[in-house]
Design a protein around this motif. Sequence first.
Motif, mmCIF file in Angstrom:
data_model
loop_
_atom_site.group_PDB
_atom_site.id
_atom_site.type_symbol
_atom_site.label_atom_id
_atom_site.label_comp_id
_atom_site.label_asym_id
_atom_site.label_seq_id
_atom_site.Cartn_x
_atom_site.Cartn_y
_atom_site.Cartn_z
ATOM 1 N N GLY A 111 0.782 -1.222 0.000
ATOM 2 C CA GLY A 111 0.000 0.000 0.000
ATOM 3 C C GLY A 111 0.811 1.268 0.000
ATOM 4 O O GLY A 111 0.255 2.370 -0.030
ATOM 5 N N GLN A 112 2.126 1.140 0.045
ATOM 6 C CA GLN A 112 3.013 2.293 0.006
ATOM 7 C C GLN A 112 3.605 2.445 -1.391
ATOM 8 O O GLN A 112 3.692 1.492 -2.160
ATOM 9 N N MET A 113 4.019 3.683 -1.724
ATOM 10 C CA MET A 113 4.684 3.921 -2.997
ATOM 11 C C MET A 113 6.120 3.386 -2.932
ATOM 12 O O MET A 113 6.872 3.708 -2.015
ATOM 13 N N GLN A 114 6.463 2.567 -3.910
ATOM 14 C CA GLN A 114 7.747 1.854 -3.926
ATOM 15 C C GLN A 114 8.663 2.440 -4.997
ATOM 16 O O GLN A 114 8.247 2.635 -6.145
ATOM 17 N N LEU A 115 9.899 2.749 -4.645
ATOM 18 C CA LEU A 115 10.878 3.270 -5.596
ATOM 19 C C LEU A 115 11.334 2.148 -6.520
ATOM 20 O O LEU A 115 11.855 1.127 -6.062
ATOM 21 N N VAL A 116 11.152 2.334 -7.846
ATOM 22 C CA VAL A 116 11.516 1.292 -8.804
ATOM 23 C C VAL A 116 12.606 1.748 -9.786
ATOM 24 O O VAL A 116 13.148 0.928 -10.515
ATOM 25 N N TYR A 117 12.903 3.044 -9.797
ATOM 26 C CA TYR A 117 13.978 3.537 -10.663
ATOM 27 C C TYR A 117 14.515 4.837 -10.088
ATOM 28 O O TYR A 117 13.759 5.669 -9.588
ATOM 29 N N GLN A 118 15.849 4.979 -10.157
ATOM 30 C CA GLN A 118 16.506 6.188 -9.687
ATOM 31 C C GLN A 118 17.668 6.514 -10.616
ATOM 32 O O GLN A 118 18.382 5.622 -11.075
ATOM 33 N N GLU A 119 17.841 7.793 -10.920
ATOM 34 C CA GLU A 119 18.945 8.210 -11.783
ATOM 35 C C GLU A 119 19.462 9.560 -11.307
ATOM 36 O O GLU A 119 18.682 10.485 -11.041
ATOM 37 N N THR A 120 20.774 9.664 -11.187
ATOM 38 C CA THR A 120 21.394 10.917 -10.776
ATOM 39 C C THR A 120 22.413 11.352 -11.821
ATOM 40 O O THR A 120 22.896 10.549 -12.615
ATOM 41 N N GLY A 121 22.721 12.644 -11.828
ATOM 42 C CA GLY A 121 23.739 13.151 -12.736
ATOM 43 C C GLY A 121 23.373 14.510 -13.295
ATOM 44 O O GLY A 121 22.223 14.956 -13.205
ATOM 45 N N ASP A 122 24.363 15.167 -13.881
ATOM 46 C CA ASP A 122 24.129 16.466 -14.498
ATOM 47 C C ASP A 122 23.159 16.327 -15.669
ATOM 48 O O ASP A 122 23.312 15.445 -16.510
ATOM 49 N N GLY A 123 22.172 17.178 -15.705
ATOM 50 C CA GLY A 123 21.229 17.193 -16.820
ATOM 51 C C GLY A 123 20.061 16.250 -16.689
ATOM 52 O O GLY A 123 19.159 16.263 -17.546
ATOM 53 N N VAL A 124 20.042 15.399 -15.663
ATOM 54 C CA VAL A 124 18.926 14.456 -15.508
ATOM 55 C C VAL A 124 17.640 15.234 -15.215
ATOM 56 O O VAL A 124 17.565 15.996 -14.245
ATOM 57 N N PHE A 125 16.645 15.044 -16.058
ATOM 58 C CA PHE A 125 15.369 15.756 -15.911
ATOM 59 C C PHE A 125 14.326 15.034 -16.754
ATOM 60 O O PHE A 125 14.323 15.129 -17.982
ATOM 61 N N TYR A 126 13.446 14.294 -16.093
ATOM 62 C CA TYR A 126 12.414 13.541 -16.811
ATOM 63 C C TYR A 126 11.120 14.357 -16.891
ATOM 64 O O TYR A 126 10.781 15.100 -15.976
ATOM 65 N N ASP A 127 10.414 14.206 -18.022
ATOM 66 C CA ASP A 127 9.339 15.113 -18.368
ATOM 67 C C ASP A 127 7.955 14.478 -18.477
ATOM 68 O O ASP A 127 6.950 15.146 -18.214
ATOM 69 N N ALA A 128 7.872 13.222 -18.918
ATOM 70 C CA ALA A 128 6.565 12.621 -19.187
ATOM 71 C C ALA A 128 6.687 11.106 -19.225
ATOM 72 O O ALA A 128 7.781 10.559 -19.435
ATOM 73 N N MET A 129 5.553 10.426 -19.061
ATOM 74 C CA MET A 129 5.554 8.969 -19.143
ATOM 75 C C MET A 129 4.175 8.466 -19.523
ATOM 76 O O MET A 129 3.164 9.149 -19.361
ATOM 77 N N THR A 130 4.134 7.228 -20.047
ATOM 78 C CA THR A 130 2.877 6.575 -20.392
ATOM 79 C C THR A 130 3.143 5.083 -20.573
ATOM 80 O O THR A 130 4.288 4.635 -20.490
ATOM 81 N N PHE A 131 2.093 4.312 -20.838
ATOM 82 C CA PHE A 131 2.223 2.876 -21.053
ATOM 83 C C PHE A 131 1.587 2.477 -22.385
ATOM 84 O O PHE A 131 0.594 3.064 -22.814
ATOM 85 N N TRP A 132 2.198 1.476 -23.035
ATOM 86 C CA TRP A 132 1.561 0.838 -24.187
ATOM 87 C C TRP A 132 0.470 -0.129 -23.730
ATOM 88 O O TRP A 132 -0.588 -0.233 -24.338
ATOM 89 N N ASN A 133 0.771 -0.866 -22.678
ATOM 90 C CA ASN A 133 -0.123 -1.889 -22.148
ATOM 91 C C ASN A 133 0.249 -2.119 -20.692
ATOM 92 O O ASN A 133 1.062 -1.379 -20.132
ATOM 93 N N ASP A 134 -0.309 -3.123 -20.066
ATOM 94 C CA ASP A 134 -0.057 -3.339 -18.642
ATOM 95 C C ASP A 134 1.369 -3.777 -18.329
ATOM 96 O O ASP A 134 1.782 -3.737 -17.160
ATOM 97 N N MET A 135 2.117 -4.206 -19.313
ATOM 98 C CA MET A 135 3.486 -4.667 -19.076
ATOM 99 C C MET A 135 4.557 -3.690 -19.565
ATOM 100 O O MET A 135 5.636 -3.614 -18.978
ATOM 101 N N GLU A 136 4.252 -2.948 -20.628
ATOM 102 C CA GLU A 136 5.296 -2.151 -21.278
ATOM 103 C C GLU A 136 4.987 -0.662 -21.201
ATOM 104 O O GLU A 136 3.917 -0.213 -21.623
#
Length: 342
Positions: A111-136
Amino acid sequence: MRISIILFCLVLFQSCNQKVGSHNFSQVKIEPLFTDSLSIRAIEIMDGSLAFAANKGTYGLMDLKTNAIKTNSKIYDSIIPEFRAVAHTTSDFFMLSVGSPALLFKTGDNGQMQLVYQETGDGVFYDAMTFWNDMEGIAIGDSVGGCLSIIITRDGGHNWKKIPCDQLPEGRDKEGAFAASNTNVVTKGNKAWIVTTSATVYYTKDKGNHWEIFNTPIVNSKATQGIYSIDFYDEDLGFVIGGDFTDPENKDKNKALTTDGGKTWHLVANGLEPEYKSCVQFVPNSGGEDLIALGFTGISYSKDKGKTWTSLSEESFYTLRFLNDSVAYAAGKNKISKLTFK
């Protein structure tokens, strides 16, 4: 056998009588549902609810029947994330922060939010996301190391892998995307399109295994110019919008249409309304005729694939999602509202 024939006839009757074509909207009713001191740029409609994530580490869920809302916050170590990208599958909700470290969370088994990806470094800046289907699924961000940042999951969001630069087209200098409305990337079937600050369209026909770049005529000579939002009605008909948020009244070269799956783009309503917008969406069941575009400059409507536009409201929003062909939900500075188009 008789029951099957009756069911078939009912389905056929309903499909034949479902309206497909322009809805000819002339007004919009705006009903405030939630106010708080938040910047909300990413919303998703999922299973009768509206999920969102915002700055101050805040995320929430609204019941669309009762409008009851529950909010929570996620802090990582001493970091208070600013979320500008969200997505969902049938079973899970995802939210992704801007800046470094990039933090991607999914709903966990406890029931808690789980960290599944992390990225550090100069210029790292994510903007948007979506899914094709339940797996991808896919998330996109600004260029790092000479190429656009693209991460993909193939296992329902449990694990994410970044595509190496040698498997992507060479990016332009300082190319990125605008984290304004979580609509820089859209999927249809196995395909995906990504729009950038350089007014280019990254395209994959096989869920991110191979990529090509197409150019558009959208203005992009300044860092604040480019494509802010993209949507596709089907795998052929698409629309992009943007401009310059520092010069929001400029209407030149900020809207374009494709009818061949994004390979070629043609300016529409050049020099005419609307001005800068941060989000564009096709209206469902409109045959691709109707579009809604909005931003802090207000809400505009087109009934002819973007050739002509009507201003419906001057109220400011950042992003929207449709529930059906007449009701949408929009979010912006300090608010979430229900939009009913008539």
